[in-house]
Design a protein around this motif. Structure first.
Motif, PDB file in Angstrom:
ATOM      1  N   MET A  14       0.851  -1.188   0.000  1.00  0.00           N
ATOM      2  CA  MET A  14       0.000   0.000   0.000  1.00  0.00           C
ATOM      3  C   MET A  14       0.886   1.237   0.000  1.00  0.00           C
ATOM      4  O   MET A  14       1.796   1.355   0.811  1.00  0.00           O
ATOM      5  N   CYS A  15       0.595   2.137  -0.936  1.00  0.00           N
ATOM      6  CA  CYS A  15       1.437   3.306  -1.164  1.00  0.00           C
ATOM      7  C   CYS A  15       0.708   4.563  -0.719  1.00  0.00           C
ATOM      8  O   CYS A  15      -0.518   4.638  -0.803  1.00  0.00           O
ATOM      9  N   HIS A  16       1.473   5.573  -0.278  1.00  0.00           N
ATOM     10  CA  HIS A  16       0.850   6.837   0.097  1.00  0.00           C
ATOM     11  C   HIS A  16       0.114   7.462  -1.088  1.00  0.00           C
ATOM     12  O   HIS A  16      -0.889   8.148  -0.921  1.00  0.00           O
ATOM     13  N   SER A  17       0.586   7.195  -2.317  1.00  0.00           N
ATOM     14  CA  SER A  17      -0.108   7.717  -3.509  1.00  0.00           C
ATOM     15  C   SER A  17      -1.545   7.228  -3.584  1.00  0.00           C
ATOM     16  O   SER A  17      -2.390   7.869  -4.191  1.00  0.00           O
ATOM     17  N   ASP A  18      -1.806   6.063  -2.988  1.00  0.00           N
ATOM     18  CA  ASP A  18      -3.178   5.545  -3.030  1.00  0.00           C
ATOM     19  C   ASP A  18      -4.164   6.527  -2.403  1.00  0.00           C
ATOM     20  O   ASP A  18      -5.311   6.620  -2.838  1.00  0.00           O
ATOM     21  N   ALA A  62       8.150  -2.590  -6.480  1.00  0.00           N
ATOM     22  CA  ALA A  62       7.535  -2.056  -7.693  1.00  0.00           C
ATOM     23  C   ALA A  62       7.211  -0.563  -7.597  1.00  0.00           C
ATOM     24  O   ALA A  62       7.102   0.117  -8.612  1.00  0.00           O
ATOM     25  N   CYS A  63       7.058  -0.052  -6.357  1.00  0.00           N
ATOM     26  CA  CYS A  63       6.903   1.398  -6.224  1.00  0.00           C
ATOM     27  C   CYS A  63       7.885   1.950  -5.205  1.00  0.00           C
ATOM     28  O   CYS A  63       8.777   2.708  -5.555  1.00  0.00           O
ATOM     29  N   ALA A  64       7.730   1.550  -3.928  1.00  0.00           N
ATOM     30  CA  ALA A  64       8.621   2.094  -2.891  1.00  0.00           C
ATOM     31  C   ALA A  64      10.079   1.843  -3.262  1.00  0.00           C
ATOM     32  O   ALA A  64      10.914   2.745  -3.193  1.00  0.00           O
ATOM     33  N   GLY A  97       6.940   1.997   8.259  1.00  0.00           N
ATOM     34  CA  GLY A  97       7.362   1.101   7.185  1.00  0.00           C
ATOM     35  C   GLY A  97       6.268   0.997   6.131  1.00  0.00           C
ATOM     36  O   GLY A  97       5.673   1.985   5.751  1.00  0.00           O
ATOM     37  N   ARG A  98       5.998  -0.234   5.662  1.00  0.00           N
ATOM     38  CA  ARG A  98       5.100  -0.411   4.526  1.00  0.00           C
ATOM     39  C   ARG A  98       3.999  -1.418   4.853  1.00  0.00           C
ATOM     40  O   ARG A  98       4.287  -2.535   5.297  1.00  0.00           O
ATOM     41  N   VAL A  99       2.734  -1.046   4.588  1.00  0.00           N
ATOM     42  CA  VAL A  99       1.640  -2.014   4.696  1.00  0.00           C
ATOM     43  C   VAL A  99       1.666  -2.916   3.461  1.00  0.00           C
ATOM     44  O   VAL A  99       1.802  -2.441   2.337  1.00  0.00           O
ATOM     45  N   GLY A 130      -3.712  -0.385  -6.029  1.00  0.00           N
ATOM     46  CA  GLY A 130      -2.741  -1.435  -5.704  1.00  0.00           C
ATOM     47  C   GLY A 130      -1.733  -1.587  -6.814  1.00  0.00           C
ATOM     48  O   GLY A 130      -2.005  -2.257  -7.818  1.00  0.00           O
ATOM     49  N   HIS A 131      -0.535  -0.940  -6.665  1.00  0.00           N
ATOM     50  CA  HIS A 131       0.461  -1.017  -7.735  1.00  0.00           C
ATOM     51  C   HIS A 131       1.761  -1.676  -7.279  1.00  0.00           C
ATOM     52  O   HIS A 131       2.746  -1.636  -7.996  1.00  0.00           O
ATOM     53  N   GLU A 132       1.767  -2.291  -6.086  1.00  0.00           N
ATOM     54  CA  GLU A 132       2.953  -3.049  -5.652  1.00  0.00           C
ATOM     55  C   GLU A 132       2.548  -4.522  -5.577  1.00  0.00           C
ATOM     56  O   GLU A 132       2.294  -5.060  -4.506  1.00  0.00           O
ATOM     57  N   PRO A 157       4.333  -1.796 -12.737  1.00  0.00           N
ATOM     58  CA  PRO A 157       2.966  -1.316 -12.986  1.00  0.00           C
ATOM     59  C   PRO A 157       2.859  -0.027 -13.788  1.00  0.00           C
ATOM     60  O   PRO A 157       1.742   0.410 -14.086  1.00  0.00           O
ATOM     61  N   TRP A 158       3.999   0.614 -14.152  1.00  0.00           N
ATOM     62  CA  TRP A 158       3.940   1.978 -14.721  1.00  0.00           C
ATOM     63  C   TRP A 158       3.986   1.906 -16.239  1.00  0.00           C
ATOM     64  O   TRP A 158       5.012   2.154 -16.853  1.00  0.00           O
ATOM     65  N   LEU A 159       2.868   1.550 -16.845  1.00  0.00           N
ATOM     66  CA  LEU A 159       2.856   1.223 -18.263  1.00  0.00           C
ATOM     67  C   LEU A 159       2.537   2.434 -19.129  1.00  0.00           C
ATOM     68  O   LEU A 159       1.618   3.198 -18.833  1.00  0.00           O
TER      69      LEU A 159
HETATM   70 ZN    ZN Z   1       3.298   4.009  -5.126  1.00  0.00          ZN
END
Ligand code: ZN
Ligand code: ZN
Length: 356
Positions: free
Chosen positions: A42-46, A163-165, A350-352, A76-78, A103-105
């Motif tokens: 889960m990213c902060h961008s979400d 994939a993101c972080a 950290g990261r969820v 959900g991009h990770e 995921p960055w197509l």
């Molecule tokens: Zn992200």
């Protein structure tokens, strides 16, 4: 498991909560691949995607809807998972493969995409977890096998966050000029991405690392992950204290907050000919007296995620080097709304990583 049906956590109005939807899933055609999702970071961008845009400063908002993103959105991009079905033209990938997904197509055809920087394609954005359904689901459809990166025996929960972080941190680090062991690099903001940068820097850079975050728990975690020193940006006279503690030798500052005060702090912290890389998307306007640019011979640049080649590089790096372990917070996918609320409230260290 039935590969003809997918369960997605999606929102159908901007700012709305996520609800579980069951949808049909056609068999993969051409070079498409279907994955069973095992982990999704889960990213902060979400939070910005859910809200429908980014704060551009001065009360202005960017709009995903105006840019063509259609509802409902499955974020959900990770994404990490296992291949379950491949299209008839797919080669080199088979059911059972354990992979993470780039995921960055982009369009996939232009010069920028051809050199592996699809995240910067100016023709089209079709990112998984924004324009295309992402990993807050039990299955995900990937448009081409080249976006899959095998993870071998890496921990799949940790690898998913690459994939993101991971690549956002790695892409920002790679933009800094070479440094020596006398130099410092400041990491401003030690959430999931900033903490990953601290870990990657400590594994790959000779520089000393200054971790800067208002949260004492994050400062402590940064020290445990290889930071040389940690500072509270809200302390009285913070700029002077940090500058002095680092011998006025901060060669580069990575701003993983991307807000008005964090970007100004980064620009003020670096020494002459220093470099600032702005990564975070908190929002606002960049404010700095113009003469600072020539007087300090200052470089300020941005960095947006990173290329497919960076993701492959990072996975290879993780196989070679023991990267310090950034804390992960594993939660079931059906608690996604609570997890988003916790992230928004700053209650996550950290990261969820969600697990269907
Ligand atoms: Zn992200
Ligand atoms: Zn392109």
């Amino acid at each position: 498991m039935n590969y003809r049906c997918v369960h997605r956590w999606s929102f159908s109005e901007w700012g709305g909560s996520l609800a579980l939807r069951e949808e049909p899933l056609e068999p993969p055609s051409g070079r498409e691949v279907t994955l069973r999702v095992t982990h999704c970071g889960m990213c902060h961008s979400d939070l910005h995607i859910q809200a429908g845009g980014f704060d551009m400063g001065g009360g202005k908002l960017s709009s995903l809807e105006r840019a063509g993103t259609r509802l409902p959105v499955t974020m959900g991009h990770e994404i990490g998972g296992e291949v379950v079905e491949v299209g008839p033209e797919v080669t080199g990938v088979a059911p059972g493969d354990r992979v993470i997904v780039y995921p960055w197509l982009g369009c996939g055809d232009c010069e920028v995409c051809a050199r592996g920087d699809e995240q910067l394609c100016s023709k089209v954005a079709r990112n998984l977890g924004i324009q295309l359904p992402g990993g807050y689901a039990d299955m995900v459809r990937v448009p081409h096998e080249r976006y899959l990166v095998p993870i071998g025996d890496l921990d799949p929960a940790r690898a998913a966050t690459f994939a993101c972080a991971g690549i956002t941190a790695w892409g920002a680090i790679r933009k800094l000029s070479p440094v020596t062991s006398d130099d410092w690099i400041a990491v401003v903001g030690c959430g999931g991405v900033g903490m990953t940068a601290v870990a990657l820097l400590s594994a790959t850079s000779p520089a000393k690392i200054a971790a800067i975050d208002p949260d004492p728990a994050k400062r402590e975690a940064a020290l445990a992950n290889g930071a040389t020193a940690a500072f509270d940006p809200g302390a009285p006279d913070a700029l002077r204290t940090i500058g002095k503690a680092c011998g006025h030798a901060i060669a580069g500052a990575l701003d993983f907050v991307g807000g008005e005060s964090s970007s100004a702090m980064a620009a003020n912290l670096v020494r002459r000919s220093g470099e600032v890389v702005i990564v975070g998307l908190f929002g606002g306007e960049f404010r700095l007296p113009v003469p600072m640019f020539p007087l300090k011979s200052l470089t300020v640049r941005g960095s947006y995620v990173a290329g497919l080649h960076d993701l492959r590089e990072l996975v290879a790096l993780a196989h070679r080097v023991e990267l310090p372990k950034v804390p992960l917070d594993l939660r079931p996918l059906d608690s996604v709304n609570q997890a988003l609320a916790d992230l928004a409230a700053g209650r996550v260290v950290g990261r969820v990583v969600l697990q269907p």
